[in-house]
Design a protein around this motif. Structure first.
Motif, PDB file in Angstrom:
ATOM      1  N   SER A   1      10.041  20.590  46.613  1.00  0.00           N
ATOM      2  CA  SER A   1      10.934  19.442  46.782  1.00  0.00           C
ATOM      3  C   SER A   1      11.633  19.591  48.129  1.00  0.00           C
ATOM      4  O   SER A   1      11.747  20.701  48.656  1.00  0.00           O
ATOM      5  N   PRO A   2      12.086  18.478  48.707  1.00  0.00           N
ATOM      6  CA  PRO A   2      12.814  18.594  49.984  1.00  0.00           C
ATOM      7  C   PRO A   2      14.022  19.516  49.836  1.00  0.00           C
ATOM      8  O   PRO A   2      14.650  19.575  48.780  1.00  0.00           O
ATOM      9  N   THR A   3      14.346  20.247  50.901  1.00  0.00           N
ATOM     10  CA  THR A   3      15.489  21.161  50.882  1.00  0.00           C
ATOM     11  C   THR A   3      16.767  20.405  50.556  1.00  0.00           C
ATOM     12  O   THR A   3      17.589  20.872  49.790  1.00  0.00           O
ATOM     13  N   GLY A   4      16.941  19.254  51.139  1.00  0.00           N
ATOM     14  CA  GLY A   4      18.140  18.462  50.897  1.00  0.00           C
ATOM     15  C   GLY A   4      17.932  17.410  49.824  1.00  0.00           C
ATOM     16  O   GLY A   4      16.862  17.283  49.236  1.00  0.00           O
ATOM     17  N   GLY A   5      18.984  16.643  49.610  1.00  0.00           N
ATOM     18  CA  GLY A   5      18.898  15.569  48.638  1.00  0.00           C
ATOM     19  C   GLY A   5      18.030  14.434  49.141  1.00  0.00           C
ATOM     20  O   GLY A   5      17.741  14.341  50.333  1.00  0.00           O
ATOM     21  N   TYR A   6      17.600  13.587  48.207  1.00  0.00           N
ATOM     22  CA  TYR A   6      16.851  12.409  48.621  1.00  0.00           C
ATOM     23  C   TYR A   6      16.921  11.318  47.561  1.00  0.00           C
ATOM     24  O   TYR A   6      17.184  11.570  46.391  1.00  0.00           O
ATOM     25  N   ILE A   7      16.706  10.111  48.034  1.00  0.00           N
ATOM     26  CA  ILE A   7      16.664   8.912  47.193  1.00  0.00           C
ATOM     27  C   ILE A   7      15.297   8.285  47.404  1.00  0.00           C
ATOM     28  O   ILE A   7      14.837   8.148  48.544  1.00  0.00           O
ATOM     29  N   ASP A   8      14.642   7.915  46.316  1.00  0.00           N
ATOM     30  CA  ASP A   8      13.346   7.249  46.403  1.00  0.00           C
ATOM     31  C   ASP A   8      13.383   6.011  45.524  1.00  0.00           C
ATOM     32  O   ASP A   8      13.770   6.087  44.353  1.00  0.00           O
ATOM     33  N   ASN A   9      13.020   4.874  46.102  1.00  0.00           N
ATOM     34  CA  ASN A   9      12.984   3.611  45.370  1.00  0.00           C
ATOM     35  C   ASN A   9      14.315   3.328  44.674  1.00  0.00           C
ATOM     36  O   ASN A   9      14.345   2.879  43.533  1.00  0.00           O
ATOM     37  N   GLY A  10      15.403   3.625  45.388  1.00  0.00           N
ATOM     38  CA  GLY A  10      16.737   3.338  44.877  1.00  0.00           C
ATOM     39  C   GLY A  10      17.300   4.335  43.887  1.00  0.00           C
ATOM     40  O   GLY A  10      18.415   4.175  43.395  1.00  0.00           O
ATOM     41  N   ILE A  11      16.566   5.383  43.575  1.00  0.00           N
ATOM     42  CA  ILE A  11      17.000   6.373  42.578  1.00  0.00           C
ATOM     43  C   ILE A  11      17.234   7.720  43.249  1.00  0.00           C
ATOM     44  O   ILE A  11      16.363   8.235  43.956  1.00  0.00           O
ATOM     45  N   GLN A  12      18.419   8.297  43.021  1.00  0.00           N
ATOM     46  CA  GLN A  12      18.728   9.628  43.556  1.00  0.00           C
ATOM     47  C   GLN A  12      17.882  10.639  42.794  1.00  0.00           C
ATOM     48  O   GLN A  12      18.075  10.862  41.605  1.00  0.00           O
ATOM     49  N   LYS A  13      16.917  11.242  43.490  1.00  0.00           N
ATOM     50  CA  LYS A  13      16.006  12.201  42.864  1.00  0.00           C
ATOM     51  C   LYS A  13      16.538  13.633  42.957  1.00  0.00           C
ATOM     52  O   LYS A  13      16.197  14.470  42.131  1.00  0.00           O
ATOM     53  N   LYS A  14      17.319  13.903  43.996  1.00  0.00           N
ATOM     54  CA  LYS A  14      17.917  15.218  44.181  1.00  0.00           C
ATOM     55  C   LYS A  14      19.258  15.004  44.864  1.00  0.00           C
ATOM     56  O   LYS A  14      19.354  14.239  45.822  1.00  0.00           O
ATOM     57  N   ASN A  15      20.295  15.660  44.363  1.00  0.00           N
ATOM     58  CA  ASN A  15      21.635  15.502  44.925  1.00  0.00           C
ATOM     59  C   ASN A  15      21.709  16.064  46.338  1.00  0.00           C
ATOM     60  O   ASN A  15      20.946  16.964  46.708  1.00  0.00           O
ATOM     61  N   TRP A  16      22.650  15.539  47.114  1.00  0.00           N
ATOM     62  CA  TRP A  16      22.859  16.032  48.482  1.00  0.00           C
ATOM     63  C   TRP A  16      23.233  17.501  48.421  1.00  0.00           C
ATOM     64  O   TRP A  16      24.003  17.928  47.561  1.00  0.00           O
ATOM     65  N   THR A  17      22.701  18.277  49.328  1.00  0.00           N
ATOM     66  CA  THR A  17      22.877  19.727  49.362  1.00  0.00           C
ATOM     67  C   THR A  17      23.899  20.090  50.427  1.00  0.00           C
ATOM     68  O   THR A  17      23.783  19.643  51.571  1.00  0.00           O
ATOM     69  N   ASN A  18      24.868  20.902  50.062  1.00  0.00           N
ATOM     70  CA  ASN A  18      25.841  21.384  51.035  1.00  0.00           C
ATOM     71  C   ASN A  18      25.097  22.205  52.084  1.00  0.00           C
ATOM     72  O   ASN A  18      24.497  23.231  51.767  1.00  0.00           O
TER      73      ASN A  18
END
Length: 170
Positions: A49-66
């Motif tokens: 998964s991406p190291t940081g957070g991401y949103i795909d198709n309007g849905i937060q798939k992974k929270n933003w990472t400090n």
């Protein structure tokens, strides 16, 4: 995964792509031969998964990472890049993530290279030269993706994105 890219001729150091902003992060078991991969492999965690957070198709798939919990470029001038549900391209710093509008897609990474048409990388901040990639957008919202063919410092990548008309880039 960025779709619909067309390769343009450019200087020897960089390859420049002009994708559409209709992109997403969906996983696929096979990648089309015409679709170049445009992000550095180091920005993925061990679960792919991406190291940081991401949103795909309007849905937060992974929270933003400090970014303070990570190292390298991710921890430097970290930002969130994406397209709002109203179609506007934006780049904001991680510290401003609580002001993020409703997004169609977005991802988090660093460093922020260009902000308000200014290359914000300090040319003397690092002498580490690596092959790098960056993505930015112009005033009209069109995307520019650049992949260095030869190693370069972040400032040089930021300068190339700025010269291609990017108002913001990561």
């Amino acid at each position: 995964v960025l779709l619909g890219m067309a390769l343009s001729a450019n200087a020897q150091q960089f390859k420049v792509f002009y994708p559409t902003s209709d992109v997403g992060f969906g996983k696929s078991s096979k990648v089309s031969e015409y679709m170049p991969w445009v992000v550095n492999g180091m920005i993925f965690d061990s679960d792919y998964s991406p190291t940081g957070g991401y949103i795909d198709n309007g849905i937060q798939k992974k929270n933003w990472t400090n970014p303070g919990t990570k190292t390298g470029n991710f921890a430097t001038r970290n930002g969130i890049f994406g397209k709002t549900k109203t179609g506007k391209m934006i780049l904001i710093s991680y510290e401003e993530s609580n002001t993020l509008p409703a997004m169609q897609w977005a991802f988090q990474n660093g460093p922020i290279l260009v902000n308000n048409s200014i290359n914000v990388c300090n040319a003397q901040s690092t002498s580490d030269e690596y092959c790098r990639s960056g993505i930015g957008f112009r005033k009209d919202g069109s995307l520019v993706v650049i992949v260095s063919i030869q190693p370069c410092i972040p400032w040089k990548l930021g300068e190339e994105l700025r010269q291609k008309g990017c108002v913001d880039a990561i």
